[in-house]
Design a protein around this motif. Sequence first.
Motif, PDB file in Angstrom:
ATOM      1  N   TYR A   1     -45.956  94.154-115.287  1.00  0.00           N
ATOM      2  CA  TYR A   1     -44.674  94.840-115.129  1.00  0.00           C
ATOM      3  C   TYR A   1     -43.691  94.406-116.207  1.00  0.00           C
ATOM      4  CZ  TYR A   1     -43.139  90.416-113.154  1.00  0.00           C
ATOM      5  OH  TYR A   1     -42.842  89.092-112.977  1.00  0.00           O
ATOM      6  N   ASP A   2     -42.727  95.243-116.429  1.00  0.00           N
ATOM      7  CA  ASP A   2     -41.564  94.947-117.253  1.00  0.00           C
ATOM      8  C   ASP A   2     -40.343  95.295-116.420  1.00  0.00           C
ATOM      9  OD1 ASP A   2     -42.875  94.199-119.647  1.00  0.00           O
ATOM     10  OD2 ASP A   2     -43.189  96.302-120.154  1.00  0.00           O
ATOM     11  N   VAL A   3     -39.355  94.457-116.513  1.00  0.00           N
ATOM     12  CA  VAL A   3     -38.105  94.734-115.806  1.00  0.00           C
ATOM     13  C   VAL A   3     -37.115  95.264-116.830  1.00  0.00           C
ATOM     14  CG1 VAL A   3     -36.217  93.759-114.449  1.00  0.00           C
ATOM     15  CG2 VAL A   3     -38.554  92.912-114.123  1.00  0.00           C
ATOM     16  N   VAL A   4     -36.610  96.460-116.570  1.00  0.00           N
ATOM     17  CA  VAL A   4     -35.634  97.073-117.454  1.00  0.00           C
ATOM     18  C   VAL A   4     -34.287  96.425-117.203  1.00  0.00           C
ATOM     19  CG1 VAL A   4     -34.469  99.219-118.059  1.00  0.00           C
ATOM     20  CG2 VAL A   4     -36.883  99.259-117.442  1.00  0.00           C
ATOM     21  N   ASP A   5     -33.638  95.985-118.269  1.00  0.00           N
ATOM     22  CA  ASP A   5     -32.294  95.444-118.137  1.00  0.00           C
ATOM     23  C   ASP A   5     -31.383  96.608-117.785  1.00  0.00           C
ATOM     24  OD1 ASP A   5     -30.076  93.816-118.230  1.00  0.00           O
ATOM     25  OD2 ASP A   5     -29.836  94.009-120.397  1.00  0.00           O
ATOM     26  N   SER A   6     -30.982  96.665-116.529  1.00  0.00           N
ATOM     27  CA  SER A   6     -30.222  97.836-116.107  1.00  0.00           C
ATOM     28  C   SER A   6     -29.076  97.454-115.199  1.00  0.00           C
ATOM     29  CB  SER A   6     -31.133  98.828-115.395  1.00  0.00           C
ATOM     30  OG  SER A   6     -31.606  98.265-114.200  1.00  0.00           O
ATOM     31  N   GLY A   7     -28.202  98.380-115.042  1.00  0.00           N
ATOM     32  CA  GLY A   7     -27.093  98.241-114.113  1.00  0.00           C
ATOM     33  C   GLY A   7     -27.192  99.372-113.124  1.00  0.00           C
ATOM     34  N   CYS A   8     -26.073  99.960-112.803  1.00  0.00           N
ATOM     35  CA  CYS A   8     -26.041 101.063-111.853  1.00  0.00           C
ATOM     36  C   CYS A   8     -26.696 102.303-112.450  1.00  0.00           C
ATOM     37  CB  CYS A   8     -24.593 101.364-111.480  1.00  0.00           C
ATOM     38  SG  CYS A   8     -24.424 102.730-110.324  1.00  0.00           S
ATOM     39  N   CYS A   9     -27.412 103.029-111.614  1.00  0.00           N
ATOM     40  CA  CYS A   9     -28.060 104.259-112.063  1.00  0.00           C
ATOM     41  C   CYS A   9     -27.058 105.397-112.223  1.00  0.00           C
ATOM     42  CB  CYS A   9     -29.151 104.670-111.078  1.00  0.00           C
ATOM     43  SG  CYS A   9     -28.505 105.242-109.487  1.00  0.00           S
ATOM     44  N   GLY A  10     -25.866 105.223-111.691  1.00  0.00           N
ATOM     45  CA  GLY A  10     -24.835 106.248-111.818  1.00  0.00           C
ATOM     46  C   GLY A  10     -24.803 107.269-110.700  1.00  0.00           C
ATOM     47  N   MET A  11     -25.625 107.068-109.675  1.00  0.00           N
ATOM     48  CA  MET A  11     -25.687 108.076-108.624  1.00  0.00           C
ATOM     49  C   MET A  11     -25.438 107.491-107.231  1.00  0.00           C
ATOM     50  SD  MET A  11     -28.686 110.847-108.232  1.00  0.00           S
ATOM     51  CE  MET A  11     -28.422 112.403-107.441  1.00  0.00           C
ATOM     52  N   ALA A  12     -24.956 106.281-107.150  1.00  0.00           N
ATOM     53  CA  ALA A  12     -24.783 105.617-105.863  1.00  0.00           C
ATOM     54  C   ALA A  12     -23.833 106.381-104.946  1.00  0.00           C
ATOM     55  CB  ALA A  12     -24.264 104.200-106.077  1.00  0.00           C
ATOM     56  N   GLY A  13     -24.182 106.416-103.683  1.00  0.00           N
ATOM     57  CA  GLY A  13     -23.357 107.114-102.708  1.00  0.00           C
ATOM     58  C   GLY A  13     -23.179 108.568-103.072  1.00  0.00           C
ATOM     59  N   SER A  14     -21.969 109.046-102.948  1.00  0.00           N
ATOM     60  CA  SER A  14     -21.702 110.443-103.286  1.00  0.00           C
ATOM     61  C   SER A  14     -21.299 110.607-104.747  1.00  0.00           C
ATOM     62  CB  SER A  14     -20.588 110.990-102.391  1.00  0.00           C
ATOM     63  OG  SER A  14     -19.371 110.321-102.671  1.00  0.00           O
TER      64      SER A  14
ATOM     65  N   GLU B   1     -38.260 106.085-121.406  1.00  0.00           N
ATOM     66  CA  GLU B   1     -39.048 105.309-122.353  1.00  0.00           C
ATOM     67  C   GLU B   1     -40.461 105.036-121.856  1.00  0.00           C
ATOM     68  OE1 GLU B   1     -36.635 101.858-122.985  1.00  0.00           O
ATOM     69  OE2 GLU B   1     -35.059 103.010-123.971  1.00  0.00           O
ATOM     70  N   ALA B   2     -40.691 105.159-120.555  1.00  0.00           N
ATOM     71  CA  ALA B   2     -42.000 104.865-119.982  1.00  0.00           C
ATOM     72  C   ALA B   2     -42.997 105.956-120.359  1.00  0.00           C
ATOM     73  CB  ALA B   2     -41.894 104.767-118.464  1.00  0.00           C
ATOM     74  N   ASP B   3     -44.185 105.516-120.780  1.00  0.00           N
ATOM     75  CA  ASP B   3     -45.201 106.527-121.090  1.00  0.00           C
ATOM     76  C   ASP B   3     -45.803 107.066-119.795  1.00  0.00           C
ATOM     77  OD1 ASP B   3     -47.280 104.851-120.191  1.00  0.00           O
ATOM     78  OD2 ASP B   3     -47.783 104.171-122.192  1.00  0.00           O
ATOM     79  N   ALA B   4     -46.609 108.068-119.897  1.00  0.00           N
ATOM     80  CA  ALA B   4     -47.133 108.767-118.725  1.00  0.00           C
ATOM     81  C   ALA B   4     -48.117 107.932-117.911  1.00  0.00           C
ATOM     82  CB  ALA B   4     -47.796 110.073-119.150  1.00  0.00           C
ATOM     83  N   ARG B   5     -48.538 106.785-118.434  1.00  0.00           N
ATOM     84  CA  ARG B   5     -49.456 105.919-117.695  1.00  0.00           C
ATOM     85  C   ARG B   5     -48.714 104.814-116.944  1.00  0.00           C
ATOM     86  NH1 ARG B   5     -54.582 104.643-121.374  1.00  0.00           N
ATOM     87  NH2 ARG B   5     -55.417 106.735-121.425  1.00  0.00           N
ATOM     88  N   THR B   6     -47.427 104.758-117.096  1.00  0.00           N
ATOM     89  CA  THR B   6     -46.615 103.691-116.521  1.00  0.00           C
ATOM     90  C   THR B   6     -45.904 104.170-115.268  1.00  0.00           C
ATOM     91  OG1 THR B   6     -46.235 102.770-118.725  1.00  0.00           O
ATOM     92  CG2 THR B   6     -44.710 102.102-116.997  1.00  0.00           C
ATOM     93  N   LEU B   7     -46.039 103.385-114.202  1.00  0.00           N
ATOM     94  CA  LEU B   7     -45.288 103.674-112.987  1.00  0.00           C
ATOM     95  C   LEU B   7     -43.843 103.267-113.201  1.00  0.00           C
ATOM     96  CD1 LEU B   7     -47.605 102.299-110.174  1.00  0.00           C
ATOM     97  CD2 LEU B   7     -46.943 104.664-110.522  1.00  0.00           C
ATOM     98  N   ILE B   8     -42.954 104.039-112.668  1.00  0.00           N
ATOM     99  CA  ILE B   8     -41.538 103.697-112.672  1.00  0.00           C
ATOM    100  C   ILE B   8     -41.206 103.295-111.243  1.00  0.00           C
ATOM    101  CG2 ILE B   8     -39.200 104.527-113.092  1.00  0.00           C
ATOM    102  CD1 ILE B   8     -40.536 106.704-114.907  1.00  0.00           C
ATOM    103  N   VAL B   9     -40.628 102.120-111.080  1.00  0.00           N
ATOM    104  CA  VAL B   9     -40.344 101.580-109.762  1.00  0.00           C
ATOM    105  C   VAL B   9     -38.840 101.457-109.579  1.00  0.00           C
ATOM    106  CG1 VAL B   9     -40.753  99.666-108.161  1.00  0.00           C
ATOM    107  CG2 VAL B   9     -42.495 100.268-109.867  1.00  0.00           C
ATOM    108  N   ALA B  10     -38.342 101.995-108.504  1.00  0.00           N
ATOM    109  CA  ALA B  10     -36.930 101.865-108.144  1.00  0.00           C
ATOM    110  C   ALA B  10     -36.849 101.866-106.627  1.00  0.00           C
ATOM    111  CB  ALA B  10     -36.115 103.011-108.727  1.00  0.00           C
TER     112      ALA B  10
END
Length: 144
Positions: free
Chosen positions: A15-28, A53-62
């Motif tokens: 796995y790789d952990v993406v350095d991220s913050g808020c996805c921009g869609m929290a709540g309403s 950025e993830a290629d088609a063989r990579t799972l995206i986890v959230a």
Amino acid sequence: MEAEKKLFEQLGIEYDVVDSGCCGMAGSFGSEREKYDVSIACGERSAVAGGCEADARTLIVADGFSCREQVKQSTGRWPLHVAEVAQLAIQQRHHIPVYLPESFYASQRQSHKLSKKEIAVGLAGVAFGGWAAWSVWRRLSEQR
């Protein structure tokens, strides 16, 4: 993320952990018209960027519903919850596609339609919950 990292390591998942913050869609926030551009900008600098950025063989986890929805709507990919990833790793005997591996779950999500019995049970639960809340409210009102 420490628990998720430990789980992935125990299951042998790279796995790789993406350095991220808020996805921009929290709540309403992400569904309000006047905040849409800000919502997309937040997502593009964090969760959505990782999905793009993830290629088609990579799972995206959230794990967050909003995060998964933001990535899905912005990239067309179906991010999975960590529990779904663990299930895939444990049940490797099932044929899991190499290309867009989340399609294993995406097809199940899209094809699931509620039966009349499931709808009736859900409505009965809502009705009972409403009745119970009203009963509690009424008793509390009477005690005052």
